[in-house]
Each structure stands twice: as C-alpha cells, then as structure tokens.
Design a protein around this motif. Structure first.
Motif, short mmCIF file in Angstrom:
data_model
loop_
_atom_site.label_atom_id
_atom_site.label_comp_id
_atom_site.label_asym_id
_atom_site.label_seq_id
_atom_site.Cartn_x
_atom_site.Cartn_y
_atom_site.Cartn_z
N TYR A 322 0.86 -1.19 0.00
CA TYR A 322 0.00 0.00 0.00
C TYR A 322 0.90 1.24 0.00
N GLY A 323 0.50 2.25 -0.73
CA GLY A 323 1.30 3.48 -0.80
C GLY A 323 2.49 3.29 -1.73
N LEU A 324 3.61 3.96 -1.42
CA LEU A 324 4.85 3.88 -2.21
C LEU A 324 4.60 4.14 -3.70
N GLU A 325 3.76 5.13 -4.00
CA GLU A 325 3.34 5.36 -5.38
C GLU A 325 4.51 5.66 -6.30
N LYS A 326 5.43 6.54 -5.86
CA LYS A 326 6.56 6.92 -6.73
C LYS A 326 7.51 5.75 -6.94
N VAL A 327 7.66 4.94 -5.91
CA VAL A 327 8.52 3.75 -6.02
C VAL A 327 7.94 2.78 -7.04
N LYS A 328 6.65 2.52 -6.92
CA LYS A 328 5.98 1.63 -7.87
C LYS A 328 6.06 2.17 -9.29
N GLU A 718 11.86 12.16 5.11
CA GLU A 718 11.84 11.39 6.36
C GLU A 718 11.67 12.31 7.57
N LYS A 719 12.34 13.46 7.53
CA LYS A 719 12.24 14.41 8.65
C LYS A 719 10.83 14.96 8.77
N SER A 720 10.20 15.22 7.62
CA SER A 720 8.82 15.74 7.64
C SER A 720 7.86 14.71 8.23
N LEU A 721 8.06 13.44 7.87
CA LEU A 721 7.20 12.38 8.42
C LEU A 721 7.35 12.30 9.94
N SER A 722 8.58 12.42 10.44
CA SER A 722 8.79 12.36 11.89
C SER A 722 8.16 13.57 12.57
N ALA A 723 8.25 14.76 11.92
CA ALA A 723 7.63 15.97 12.48
C ALA A 723 6.12 15.82 12.55
N HIS A 724 5.55 15.24 11.51
CA HIS A 724 4.10 15.01 11.48
C HIS A 724 3.69 14.03 12.57
N ARG A 725 4.49 12.95 12.76
CA ARG A 725 4.20 11.99 13.81
C ARG A 725 4.26 12.63 15.19
N ALA A 726 5.19 13.59 15.36
CA ALA A 726 5.39 14.22 16.67
C ALA A 726 4.37 15.32 16.95
N GLY A 727 3.58 15.70 15.97
CA GLY A 727 2.53 16.71 16.19
C GLY A 727 2.96 18.13 15.87
N LEU A 728 4.14 18.34 15.26
CA LEU A 728 4.56 19.68 14.87
C LEU A 728 3.71 20.16 13.70
N THR A 729 3.53 21.47 13.60
CA THR A 729 2.70 22.01 12.51
C THR A 729 3.49 22.90 11.56
N THR A 730 4.64 23.43 12.01
CA THR A 730 5.44 24.35 11.19
C THR A 730 6.87 23.83 11.10
N LEU A 731 7.40 23.80 9.87
CA LEU A 731 8.78 23.37 9.66
C LEU A 731 9.57 24.48 8.99
N ILE A 732 10.70 24.84 9.59
CA ILE A 732 11.61 25.80 8.98
C ILE A 732 12.68 24.99 8.26
N ILE A 733 12.78 25.20 6.94
CA ILE A 733 13.72 24.41 6.13
C ILE A 733 14.58 25.33 5.29
N PRO A 734 15.74 24.85 4.82
CA PRO A 734 16.57 25.68 3.93
C PRO A 734 15.83 25.97 2.62
N PRO A 745 4.57 12.94 1.06
CA PRO A 745 3.18 12.50 0.83
C PRO A 745 2.18 13.63 1.05
N GLU A 746 1.17 13.67 0.20
CA GLU A 746 0.21 14.77 0.21
C GLU A 746 -0.50 14.90 1.57
N SER A 747 -0.83 13.75 2.17
CA SER A 747 -1.56 13.79 3.45
C SER A 747 -0.73 14.47 4.53
N VAL A 748 0.60 14.35 4.46
CA VAL A 748 1.48 15.01 5.43
C VAL A 748 1.71 16.46 5.03
N ARG A 749 1.91 16.67 3.73
CA ARG A 749 2.20 18.01 3.20
C ARG A 749 1.09 18.99 3.52
#
Length: 778
Positions: A322-328, A718-734, A745-749
């Motif tokens: 299930y999932g892994l759309e780009k890999v498939k 991977e970092k975004s997925l962990s942030a989503h799991r931890a309940g963060l809502t804002t990410l500062i990125i380069p 993934p769109e559901s996380v984005r």
C-alpha cells in the motif's frame, strides 16, 4: 536327575550366554541382579542364568528373557571399587523356566531341569570326530582361537559336554548360541554345530583370500587405502563392477546431459580424466569431485520466459504494497523499458529506506510480476572478498562465492537476484568485498564474471539485480555509481492504518487461528496502537504488536469461553499494558532555550530536542549528548555566529566572558552526528541568552555558516514524516530544499506549514515568540 521343579533366583545376562560345564567371570551391577546374587549366596549358592533378548534393556520384563538357560553355582564373589560385583560361576545343566514368581527385589523363577537326550552311540561317536575335525580346521583359520584351545577340548569324551564347550569358544551372536543351548538332543546339537562351523570356515577362508589379494598393493601406513582395496576385492568376489569406474561413468553422463557450453564441457571432461587417474584416497580426488559437482549443477543456459505485462505488474505491486506510489511508478517504468528493449542491461536498482518499509518484499513482488525465480543473499557483515568471488581450489574447504551459490539456488541464468543490506559490507585484511561487487553490478563486465573457484567466465548479464540499503552514506562511491537509488521513506499514519487493515491484521488472524468472526479491532484502537505502542518508519513493530493482540485474544477465547473479542481504544491497554510512547513529542508550552530539530537516521526520521542553558562562569562551552565531530563543529559555528551578532540579538557583548554555556541533546546514550542541527543549536542559544521562548509547534533543520547562511540538508521527506508523527505544525527548512517538498506525501504536506529560509535572522523571526515587553538581557 530329578524332574521336580525348584524355585531359584534368576540372573538375566546381557550380551553373553553360559553353557553347562562352563566356568566364567561375570560383572553384576543392576540392583535386581545384585539382589538375586545375594539371595543365592544366602541359600545354596545356586542361581539360574538366562540371556536377555535385547542387550539395550536395563530393566527387562519376563517377556524379554529367554525361557531356557543354565543352572549354575556361584564359586566366588568380589565387590569392585566402582560398586559392581564380580562373580565366578560354573554352569551345571540346562533348565527351563516354568513361571516367574512374585518378588519386588529380585527375579525369582520356578525352573525344571532338562536332561540331555542321547542318540545311537556309534553315530554320536562319528559326529564327535567330525566336530573335532571341523573345529581343528576352524582354529587354524581363526585368529581368535589358539591351538591350545583345541587341545583342551580334544580329550573330552562326553558328547554333550564337547558340544557345549566348543559352542562357548565360537564367536557367535547370543541368538545363535541360544539355539545351540535349546537343543536337548545331543545328536541334533552336534549336527547343528558342524553346520555352523562349516559356514564360519567359508567366511574365514574368503576373508583370508581378500586379505592376500589386498596385501600385495597396500602400504602398511595407508589404513584408508587398505579399506578401499578390501572393498574392491569384495566387489570383485561378488562379481560387481569396480566402484570408481562406475562413478566416473555416471559423472560423464551427467556432464554430457547438462546444459553447460561446449568450452565448459571440455574443461569438465578434462577434470574428469584427472579424477579417474587420481587415487580415491588422495585429498585432490575430493577437490576435483566437488568442482565437477558444481560445474554440473550450475545453470549455464536454462532460463525462464519473461512475461512483462505492465498492467499485471501494477496489479501485483498494489496487492502486495500500500502506498509507495513513486517507487511503484519507477519500477513499472523500469519494466516497460525492459519490455521495449528486450534486454536486461540498464541501471541496477537500489531500494534505500529504513527497516520494515518493504524493500525485500518489493523485490519479491517484481520477481512474481515477471515470472522469474527469486533468490536473496544477505551481505550484512561480509568483510572477505572471497565471500563474493569464492576461494581458490588450492585451499582446503574451498567453495564458490555467494553470487555463484545464489545462481545455483536460483536454477536459472535470469533470476531476480536480491543483494540485501549492501550498505553493511565492510573490509579488512582479507580484502574489500565491495570492490568485488563492482564487476557483479556492472552491465558491461558481468557477462564474464570470474569466480576464483569456478575459474571459468560465468554470464550474469541476464540477471536482474536489486540491492537494498538502510543508509546510502555507508555505500562506497564507485559501487553507488553503478546503482540507481529509489528512496523508500517511512509510512504516514494513514498509510500504516491501511496496511494494518488490509495486510497485517488479516495475516496475523490467520497465523493465530482466528477469523474476522472471532476477533475485531476498532479503527480508534488501531490508531492508538500505531501512535503510542510503536515508533518506527516501517511496520515491523506494528505487526509484532498486532500478533501480540491476536495471542491475547486467542487466550481469552479459550480460557474464558468467549465467542468474539473486540479490541477498542479503551480495552487495548488491558491487553498490551500502558502505552510505551507518548504521542506528540512537541513541547506542551513554549520553552526558553529548548528548540526542536529534525534528524535523519537509518530507521527513518526522528525529532531531536536541543537544550541550551547559561550560568555565571568564565565563558566555557560544554557539549553533551554523545555528539559526533560534525555536530560539535555545528555547535561551535553557531556559538561563533551568536558572538558576532550580540548587538542585533540584544545580548551582552561580553556574555562569553561572564557565562558558561551548556548545550545538551537528550538521549545521551545514542550517538548523533550531522550538520543539519546547526540552525536549531543557534536558535536555542539565542533563546537562552535573550530569554525569548521558542514556539512549541515549530521544528527546524538546516546547516549554518559563520555568516548565518542556511545551507541545504538531506532526508527532508523522512524528517517531515517524523515531524508530522510528533505533532509539529510548522517546519523551517533551507530555501534550497523547497524543491523537495513535492516528494512528501500529500496527506502530510497538507498538514504542515513549510517556511523556506536562507539566513538565521529569518529562522529567529519565525521560531521565537514575539517580545511583548522590552527585551530582557541576560
């Protein structure tokens, strides 16, 4: 002699038999046997001796003992230091057990004496002479019976005693001696003995002939050679064919029937010629035989027919994962190209991702989708080049390498070959296995792959190689250059929920003997299981927890006689205990000097709390939390940058002389390294020195320079997925990582706000809580 029955102790004998008139030492150790002896010594020193039918029995029953035995007198008894008793017994006459008497301590039997039945006197005398003549010839052939033995029996005039004494000297099985003992008719007993000795003589005579034939071609020190020559002589005597020549012919047939190319067959037949000439006792013989077996069993031309149908492959991939759309999508593109070009040459796929995300099962699905055989080898811990290329045949115990062994297992020249954990290879004084892998994975070279054991070129160009790895950084550059990376990040909560529902839970129900009718799990309970009982990028731990739930349910159904178990959000704690992890690891309120960073590990993404405190001192900078060299340098760079911008940050310009700074990253037992914590450390440092809190819902990642520039990082997905799991809502990125947002993934984005920055000032603006009053200097 009286025909009346007498009651007497019984001593069962193992592996031997006592005849009348025979004097023999016996060692007695069994409790019942010792008790029988003591009983005999208390009475009239007489005991009945009968053989066991099976030697292995320690505690025989009456049915396990022969009925006919010998009544004997105990002449001497001696207790040995090891607890056993050595006795000297003399056989008196035959006797037959009428019945076993009840006794707990020893065997007591009721026996009746058996008198000898004599025939015609002259016939008995003639048979005695014949028996003595046969025994004399037997003593000449046998090495176990001396001439003195014959001389002791020569003067016996009593036919019955002569037969019994000769029987005791023959090397017969207990069963055969028992047959002699049971013959009460003396004439029949002597005839039976003559027949036995005649057969024994033939066997001894044949052994002598074999020994003489072998002796001429044998060296005294070659024991193995002697045994093999004996076997040859036996085969010749039996009219059978010589063993090795038969084996050579069988090997020749196998070589000619195999699918090996002509030039390989020439090599095999040449080696077979050498094998035929080399003595079988030689060490080289087994080496050549092993080599020929490998040449015969390896697939040289046999292949399976590819059935590349994109729609079918897509269906199988969707069924299994299930999932892994780009890999498939990338795998289907790869298969489409193979279909159009009708060749397998192309990039080697390398599936990269944390454990438990389905890398190995993806490779299996690819093999199933194109109807190819699948073979897997694990490269974890391989540090010897010979593991890949094989050992040279000059070494004892030489074997082909893992690649050739895998091809033998596959049975065809075009399998899907999974190289598992290619990042776990290492090197030492035995060579660099990753260098040997370069030839295996190069489409331009692997058609002539050279294994040190096989020594002939082996074609790997038809093999579809797929590699898996947890961490790309551990793969050597030249090897990485030969592979196309397909990144498999961790699963989102929504994906884990679907995987658990569609794959894992039905699988565990079946494995634990349950069904949907006997066990159900509510979606809320499943979500709680994912959030608070597992923390991983993949689903391996989730499957273990589901298996645990199923086992608990099975126990409840059996022990409490319930028809159905329903797991709810409330009842899950009763089954699995208190939650292991707390869901939402972000701070509960805005904190001063504590910033949330994002890390990329071999198990996927994780969040990293970085704490900074300052206190009166002399400007000492302390770093704790098992930080690697790169992370320590990031901390130094952040510290230097803050010192250079004290005015802008409203910090005392000489703070580094008045205060000691302590930077700590919790989970001190876990090593941490990497440059992406730079802006997180700088933000926590500024927060501590200014007293301004950091927003609890903000996570950040980025490398910092001495001028405050924010440089790009890796592993944003991977970092975004962990942030989503931890309940963060804002990410500062380069800013330069903005292009990587679309890979998330769109559901996380959709649930995260991304703030691209290129300077630390922008980071502080978004991360720190707005000042309500005049700034508070440290």
């Amino acid at each position: 002699m009286s025909k009346e029955t007498i009651q007497i102790p019984l001593l069962p004998l193992r592996g031997l038999l006592v005849f009348p008139s025979m004097v023999l030492h016996l060692d007695v150790g069994r409790d019942k046997s010792v008790a029988a002896l003591e009983k005999a010594m208390m009475d009239d020193q007489r005991i009945f001796l009968a053989a066991q039918k099976k030697v292995s029995l320690d505690d025989p029953e009456p049915k396990d003992i022969y009925n006919i035995g010998t009544l004997a007198t105990v002449k001497q008894m001696l207790k040995l230091p090891n607890g056993t008793i050595r006795v000297l017994v003399e056989g008196l006459h035959r006797g037959e057990i009428q019945q076993f008497l009840d006794s707990d301590d020893e065997f007591m039997v009721e026996i009746k004496a058996m008198d000898d039945i004599h025939g015609e006197k002259h016939e008995e005398e003639a048979l005695m002479r014949s028996l003595l003549g046969q025994f004399k010839q037997y003593t000449k052939l046998s090495r176990k019976i001396t001439q003195e033995t014959y001389e002791t029996v020569e003067d016996i005039e009593e036919p019955s005693r002569l037969a019994d004494i000769i029987s005791s000297h023959l090397t017969l099985k207990v069963k055969d001696k028992q047959e002699v003992l049971e013959l009460v008719n003396v004439t029949e007993r002597i005839k039976h003995l003559i027949k036995i000795i005649s057969n024994e003589k033939k066997v001894l005579d044949l052994e002598k002939k074999i020994g003489q034939r072998v002796k001429t071609s044998m060296e005294k020190t070659q024991k193995e050679y002697y045994l093999r020559e004996q076997l040859k002589a036996i085969q010749k005597e039996l009219g059978e064919r010589d063993g090795k020549s038969s084996e050579v012919e069988q090997l020749r047939e196998k070589i000619e029937e195999s699918d090996m190319p002509e030039h390989i067959m020439e090599v095999a037949l040449k080696e077979l010629g050498r094998y035929e000439k080399v003595p079988q006792s030689s060490a080289e013989s087994s080496v050549i035989r092993n080599y020929l077996d490998w040449l015969i069993v390896l697939p040289w031309t046999k292949k399976t027919q590819d059935t590349i149908k994109i729609n079918r492959a897509e269906k199988i991939l969707n069924e299994d994962h299930y999932g892994l759309e780009k890999v498939k999508e990338r795998i289907l593109e790869y298969l489409a190209v193979q279909k159009l070009t009708n060749t397998i040459k192309g990039p080697i796929l390398c599936l990269v991702g944390p454990p438990g995300v389905g890398k190995t099962s993806l490779a299996k699905s690819i093999a199933r989708s194109i109807d190819r055989n699948f073979v897997r080898i694990s490269l974890g811990g391989v540090r010897d080049e010979a593991e890949i290329r094989g050992h040279r045949r000059t070494y004892i115990g030489a074997m082909p390498g893992r690649i050739v062994q895998g091809m033998k297992k596959a049975g065809t020249i075009n399998p899907v070959f999974l190289l598992d954990e290619i990042d776990k290879m290492s090197n030492d004084f035995r060579g660099d296995p990753s260098s040997a892998m370069l030839e295996v994975l190069d489409p331009e070279q692997n058609s002539t792959f050279s294994d040190h054991f096989i020594e002939e070129n082996y074609d790997l160009s038809n093999v579809l190689f797929i590699a898996t790895a947890n961490n790309v950084n551990s793969i050597p550059g030249p090897l990485l250059d030969r592979m196309e990376l397909i990144s498999i990040a961790g699963y989102t909560e929504v994906e884990k929920l679907h995987i658990a529902k569609q794959h894992l839970f039905p699988k565990q129900l079946k494995e634990n003997g349950l069904s949907k009718g006997t066990m159900q799990i509510r979606e809320g309970a499943l979500l709680k299981l994912i959030r608070t009982y597992t923390r991983e990028a993949g689903v391996r731990s989730l499957e273990r927890q589901l298996a645990k739930l199923c086992r608990k349910a099975a126990k409840i159904i059996i022990s409490k006689d319930k028809e159905k178990v329903v797991v709810t959000e409330k009842s899950i704690e009763d089954l699995l205990g208190k939650p292991v992890y707390s869901y939402g690891l972000m701070e509960l309120e805005d904190q001063v000097g504590a910033a949330t960073g994002l890390a990329y590990t071999s198990a996927g993404g994780d969040i990293l709390s970085i704490e900074v405190s300052h206190y009166p001192g002399k400007g000492k900078l302390t770093l704790t939390g098992q930080l690697g060299d790169v992370m320590q340098e990031s901390a130094q760079a952040a510290f230097s940058y803050v010192r250079s911008r004290t005015n802008e940050f409203n910090i005392e310009s000489n703070f580094y002389e008045k205060y000691d700074i302590h930077i700590h990253v919790p989970a001190g037992a876990t090593p941490k390294d990497g440059p992406s914590a730079g802006i997180t450390i700088a933000t926590a440092l500024v927060s501590s020195l200014t007293g301004r809190a950091i927003k609890k819902e903000v996570g950040m990642t980025g490398e910092i320079t001495l001028r405050g520039r924010v440089l790009p990082i890796g592993g944003l997905k991977e970092k975004s997925l962990s942030a989503h799991r931890a309940g963060l809502t804002t990410l500062i990125i380069p800013e330069e990582n903005e292009k990587d947002i679309e890979n998330i993934p769109e559901s996380v984005r959709n649930e995260l706000t991304f703030i691209p920055v290129n300077h630390l000032d922008q980071v502080l603006k978004h991360a720190l809580v707005e000042e309500k009053n005049e700034s508070n200097k440290s």
